[in-house]
Scaffold this active site. Structure first.
Site, short mmCIF file in Angstrom:
data_model
loop_
_atom_site.label_atom_id
_atom_site.label_comp_id
_atom_site.label_asym_id
_atom_site.label_seq_id
_atom_site.Cartn_x
_atom_site.Cartn_y
_atom_site.Cartn_z
N TYR A 149 40.01 28.03 46.48
CA TYR A 149 39.39 26.72 46.46
C TYR A 149 38.63 26.42 47.75
CZ TYR A 149 42.33 26.14 42.38
OH TYR A 149 42.93 26.31 41.16
N HIS B 81 51.65 25.36 38.76
CA HIS B 81 51.58 26.67 38.10
C HIS B 81 52.90 27.09 37.42
CE1 HIS B 81 47.77 28.24 40.36
NE2 HIS B 81 47.65 26.98 39.95
N TYR C 11 48.01 42.66 34.46
CA TYR C 11 46.73 41.98 34.28
C TYR C 11 46.04 41.60 35.60
CZ TYR C 11 47.53 42.35 29.39
OH TYR C 11 47.73 42.90 28.13
#
Length: 521
Positions: free
Chosen positions: A414, A299, A403
């Site tokens: 996951y 990431h 956001y």
């Protein structure tokens, strides 16, 4: 009791305690994740906490049951063997110690082979790891206690029937009628990540291991890797990312590179400027290094784009194991930043002068932003980011806006665990469009060519997992139309660009990667 009946009773005890341990571990991880959100100021009413816990019992517990079951089976067999040598007085100690140690070892093994650095999110912190191991230790104590008694098969088997689960079916989108042809433009690339066209029609292509190549306008002449590329940290998702020519490239031959830098235990997203020479980069200068340092190799974000005022936008990721930091303005994780071409901070950035905030920050609350484009016609900056399992987003970026990640998300972890019980949260911006299940978006262009006039002004969003390109029409801050394209290629698309000839260029994500040229029939 006969040996056969005793062994059968122990097996039943193990199965019962395995179920109890799986449920207990699920309850612990749910509360750890919810408490992490509370520490960000997210209000979680009791009914929401209960609903989230029930969700995780149905979705996370089957995954955890497999992990816990493997470790618990081995650890308790070993514990009983140790008991033979040390005496029954040590039975509880070995069962408790073995359950905790076995789960810790299993977590480490799973994290080494899983796609992400840490599969079970509650183990990201020392406190979370200790809590999960403590739950396993309780299971070990329970096994030690019950395994000395005879257990009736009927009640035990009845309890075990609740362990079944089902996975939701996938979704398939139809391929539109073809009005194009696809040809190989360049091949033989090692994990290409980004492509940028120069004013003379040539193109620069980055390869994730750390190579930068120059390709002729016809795609037939590809250089050897150019020299002078900054040292790149290459591991997992880390490597050389975006390449972006300066807005005045014709005058100064300047380009910008984004890449992972540092070591596995302490790395950053870096941006350097350089002059493009004949066979090498010259005057290489690091102009930005994200703070704080993080460990792992996931990431990073890494996309770049110019705003009309010649300020540089750089996207970042949350580092995967640091997701709450996306809401922390004292670092760059999970942010989009805006800097000048020399690395200095524009004076009108939204958090300039705010105590405790990094002045480079332009927006925050992002997970892993790997698509970025400036829509010149509508004067708006557009970005997309990866969700976890579902919840990929396209956002119209405005300065100073939150956001949402991880306070609000349309995705789940996951493992099936909920990350947040909220899809919307006060003070956060909703996406223009999101995908459930995940398509794993990567790369994006606002199509501005003339070869496909019917797509002019549309977003073309590449996807890794879904192996497609999504054509998205934005009306204001919301998507009004979506169409799936290029599914027939059968490749993971890492980047997508509008070429100077109006064709669409697709980079395939592979160790034997290609650039594909899509042109009108």
């Amino acid at each position: 009791m006969s040996h056969t009946n005793k062994r059968f009773s122990i097996v039943l005890v193990w199965l019962l305690v395995w179920l109890v341990g799986s449920v207990l571990g699920t309850l612990v991880q749910s509360q750890i994740n919810l408490n992490a959100l509370q520490n960000l100021g997210v209000g979680i009413p009791l009914d929401t906490r209960l609903h989230t816990t029930i969700h995780d019992l149905g979705n996370f517990s089957p995954v955890y049951a497999v992990i816990f079951g493997c470790s618990f089976a081995v650890s308790q067999v070993v514990a009983l063997l140790f008991t033979r040598f040390t005496g029954t007085a040590w039975r509880t100690f070995w069962c408790v110690f073995g359950a905790a140690l076995g789960l810790w070892v299993t977590f480490k093994v799973v994290d080494m082979i899983a796609p992400m650095p840490i599969l079970i999110s509650s183990t990201r912190t020392a406190g979370g790891m200790f809590s999960m191991l403590a739950a396993a230790a309780v299971s070990g104590a329970l096994f030690s206690k019950l395994s000395t008694r005879k257990l009736s098969a009927g009640p035990a088997l009845a309890v075990l029937l609740v362990a079944g689960f089902a996975l939701p079916p996938g979704e398939v989108l139809a391929q539109a009628g073809k009005s194009y042809k696809i040809e190989t433009f360049v091949d033989g690339l090692d994990s290409p990540w980004s492509m940028a066209f120069l004013p003379d029609g040539r193109a620069l292509i980055t390869e994730k291991p750390g190579q930068l190549r120059l390709v002729g306008a016809d795609g037939k002449a590809m250089s050897k890797p150019l020299g002078g590329v900054p040292q790149v940290f290459y591991s997992g998702q880390a490597g050389l990312f975006d390449v972006l020519p300066a807005s005045d490239f014709v005058q100064n031959q300047q380009i910008f590179l984004s890449y992972a830098c540092g070591t596995r235990s302490a790395n950053h997203l870096c941006v350097s400027s350089a002059k493009l020479g004949t066979n090498s980069l010259e005057n290489v200068k690091e102009i930005f290094r994200s703070q704080m340092a993080k460990s792992g190799s996931a990431h990073y974000g890494g996309r770049m784009a110019w705003l009309p005022d010649n300020t540089l936008i750089v996207t970042l990721g949350d580092g995967y194991s640091y997701r709450e930091e996306a809401q922390n303005l004292s670092n760059h994780l999970g942010k989009i930043v805006r800097i000048n071409a020399d690395g200095s901070v524009p004076k009108d950035n939204p958090f300039v002068g705010k105590q405790g905030a990094r002045p480079e920050i332009y927006s925050y609350g992002h997970r892993n932003v790997q698509g970025l484009a400036y829509d010149t016609a509508n004067k708006r900056l557009i970005a997309h980011e990866h969700g976890p399992r579902g919840g990929d987003e396209v956002n119209v970026i405005t300065p100073g806006t939150n956001y949402g990640w991880p306070k609000a998300t349309y995705g789940i972890d996951y493992t099936g665990a909920q990350i947040s019980p909220f899809k919307e949260y006060e003070g956060t911006q909703q996406p223009a469009i999101y995908w459930v299940p995940s398509i794993a978006p990567s790369g994006m262009t606002v199509y501005n060519g003339d070869m496909f006039p019917q797509w002019k002004g549309n977003l073309l969003v590449g996807a890794l997992k879904a192996q497609q390109v999504s054509r998205v029409v934005l009306k204001g801050n919301k998507a009004s139309e979506e169409e799936v394209l290029f599914k027939e290629v059968g490749a993971r698309f890492r980047d997508i660009r509008t070429g100077p000839d109006g064709a669409i260029y697709l980079l395939t994500d592979s160790s034997d990667g290609k650039v594909l040229r899509v042109s009108a029939r």
